[in-house]
Structure formats: structure tokens, C-alpha cells
Design an enzyme around this catalytic site. Structure first.
Site, short mmCIF file in Angstrom:
data_model
loop_
_atom_site.label_atom_id
_atom_site.label_comp_id
_atom_site.label_asym_id
_atom_site.label_seq_id
_atom_site.Cartn_x
_atom_site.Cartn_y
_atom_site.Cartn_z
N TYR A 22 -12.44 7.21 70.57
CA TYR A 22 -12.57 6.34 69.40
C TYR A 22 -11.98 6.91 68.11
CZ TYR A 22 -15.75 3.73 72.42
OH TYR A 22 -16.28 2.99 73.46
N HIS A 99 -10.18 -3.96 69.54
CA HIS A 99 -10.99 -2.83 69.99
C HIS A 99 -10.36 -1.56 69.49
CE1 HIS A 99 -13.61 -5.25 72.43
NE2 HIS A 99 -12.54 -5.95 72.76
C1 DQA Z 1 -15.18 -1.09 71.99
C2 DQA Z 1 -14.96 -1.06 73.51
C3 DQA Z 1 -16.23 -1.42 74.25
O1 DQA Z 1 -15.99 -1.36 75.66
C4 DQA Z 1 -17.33 -0.43 73.92
O2 DQA Z 1 -18.53 -0.79 74.57
C5 DQA Z 1 -17.51 -0.24 72.45
C6 DQA Z 1 -16.36 -0.21 71.58
C7 DQA Z 1 -13.94 -0.58 71.25
O3 DQA Z 1 -13.81 -0.93 70.09
O4 DQA Z 1 -13.13 0.15 71.81
O5 DQA Z 1 -18.62 0.00 71.99
O6 DQA Z 1 -15.43 -2.42 71.59
#
Ligand code: DQA
Length: 266
Positions: A22, A99
Site C-alpha cells: 500500500y 484501489h
Molecule cells: C484495497 C484493496 C482491497 O482488496 C483491500 O481489502 C483494501 C484496500 C486497495 O485500495 O488496494 O483494504 O481496496
């Protein structure tokens, strides 16, 4: 234009989650950047986040009357919250699902998005690309008709006319595919069919838009880079749209797998 940016469950933990997946930026860092971009583009943006599904549904209900477009990242709800899908369904404006991580390259279960078919970012992206392409070609045609060198308009030379004509043909083909994708979406077509068309439209439109802009800049010579001619400034946006939302490579993967039945490559 009023845009709501709606982040869901656990996105307030950005900066403390796995940084290899992330990144290091916190939600506050991201929102500060979004507000800065909004100021630059004169957009009215409101960022909201919650860890409560009911509250997220409330954000979506409120958006019906208060937003023209939505950028949504529901976090893990993306993969199973049909309530969020239902809440988004009546929204009439553009919806872009984003995402932080590349969900298609992670676990199998993250590849399902309950929002599939509701988010129109590929069609919207395609329309932006073809719109810029049309603008660029129109400016270039005006210039090629008016600018004279050796007593003739430069458009009389095939070296100028043919690249513009080629770009115009590519543009019209991409516009047709974009219209088809929008029609399928509006008529609730099978998501697999509508999704294929939206992906193809996005691919074709980004390529065609860039060809048009490049041909238009070339037609203008040095003037193509001057801000008064309004072309070079559009290049960054179009180039970005070739990468996102959804990169050219991911469209090719989609078509290879879904349309041609080839084995998955990643
Ligand atoms: C997310 C991807 C999702 O699979 C995950 O559960 C998240 C973050 C992303 O921004 O990459 O919490 O939405």
C-alpha cells in the site's frame, strides 16, 4: 463539478498497513494531494472515509443529490458488499473505482468487484481521450488550411494531410467503440459483453487520442509546443489516460484471457 472521494474500511490505516502493498502515504497525505489537485482544476472535491458499512451507504445516498461524480475505494467491501452496490446503482453520474494496490495481481478473491458494471471509468476515460483527439485534429486542420508556406496552405501537402487523415480515421473508429460501450452499459447488457466493449473502447481511444494530439502538434511545428496553441498542455493528461484507469497492458491481458480464452499470464 462536485466530486465525492469515498474511502471505506481500513483505508484510514494507510501508512501503517503493509507498505510493500500500500506504500507509505497516509490517508491524510493522499487527501491533501487530492485537495491540491482539485484547487488546480477548479473542482469541488469532498473526501470522506469510514469503517462502518452503513455509514458508507449513507455517503452514497447523500451523493445522489450532492455530487456529480464519485471516486470510490470501498476497501475489502469491494469484494462482497452487495449493499454498497445497491446503494450506488441509482447514482447517475460518473463513478470511478480505484484501489491503492493492484487487486488483479493479488489473491483470487480480490478480483471480484461487486461494483463491476456500475463503474464507468473506462467509458468516461475513452470519451475524454476521443474528445481531446477531436479538439486536436480540429485545431490542426484549421492551422493546415490557414498557414501558408511557399504560397500554398501547408495542408495541401500529403506529408501534412495524411498523418491527420490517418489519425482522424483511428479517432472515428475509437468513437464508434466508445458509443457501443456506452450503449451496452445504458441498456444493462451482460456485464461480460459490456466490460469487453468498455476495455476495447478505452484502449482504442487512448491510442487514437494520442495519435491525434501528436499529429496536431507536428502539424504546428514549433508552435505546437507554445501554450497559446493549447495542444502541448493536453499531452500529460492523455498520456496518463493511456496508463489509468486501467493500463493498456491490463486491457490486453483482459482481451487475451476473456475474449480469446488464452491462459492467464500473470
Ligand atoms: C484495497 C484493496 C482491497 O482488496 C483491500 O481489502 C483494501 C484496500 C486497495 O485500495 O488496494 O483494504 O481496496
Amino acid at each position: 463539478m462536485r466530486i465525492d472521494v469515498l474511502n471505506g474500511v481500513n483505508l484510514d490505516m494507510l501508512g501503517r498497513r503493509n507498505s510493500r502493498i500500500y506504500g507509505d502515504a497516509s490517508l491524510q497525505d493522499l487527501e491533501t494531494q487530492i485537495y491540491a489537485w482539485a484547487r488546480e482544476l477548479s473542482l469541488q472535491v469532498r473526501c470522506r472515509q469510514t469503517n462502518h458499512e452503513g455509514e458508507y451507504v449513507g455517503f452514497l445516498h447523500a451523493a445522489l443529490d450532492n455530487a456529480d461524480a464519485l471516486v470510490v475505494n470501498p476497501g475489502a467491501w469491494t469484494h462482497y458488499s452487495w449493499a454498497i452496490r445497491d446503494a450506488l446503482e441509482p447514482f447517475g453520474g460518473a463513478v470511478v473505482e480505484v484501489h491503492i494496490s493492484d487487486v488483479d495481481a493479488r489473491e483470487e478473491w480480490r478480483r471480484l468487484s461487486v461494483l463491476e458494471g456500475l463503474t464507468t471509468e473506462r467509458i468516461t476515460g475513452a470519451a475524454i481521450c476521443t474528445g481531446i483527439g477531436r479538439y486536436a485534429i480540429a485545431r490542426a486542420a484549421d492551422y493546415a488550411r490557414e498557414r501558408e508556406v511557399w504560397d500554398v496552405p501547408i495542408g495541401r501537402h500529403q506529408g501534412i494531410a495524411h498523418p491527420l487523415a490517418t489519425a482522424k480515421i483511428e479517432l472515428e473508429l475509437a468513437r464508434l467503440m466508445t458509443a457501443k460501450a456506452a450503449w451496452l452499459h445504458d441498456h444493462d447488457a451482460d456485464p461480460a459483453v459490456a466490460g469487453e466493449a468498455a476495455n476495447m473502447a478505452k484502449y482504442a481511444a487512448a491510442e487514437a487520442g494520442l495519435h491525434c494530439l501528436d499529429a496536431a502538434i507536428q502539424t504546428h511545428g514549433g508552435n505546437g509546443m507554445a501554450s497559446e496553441y493549447g495542444l502541448a498542455d493536453l499531452w500529460g493528461l492523455l498520456r496518463l489516460l493511456r496508463i489509468a484507469p486501467v493500463s493498456r497492458e491490463m486491457v490486453l491481458n483482459f482481451v487475451a484471457q476473456q475474449s480469446l480464452g488464452l491462459p492467464k499470464s500473470y
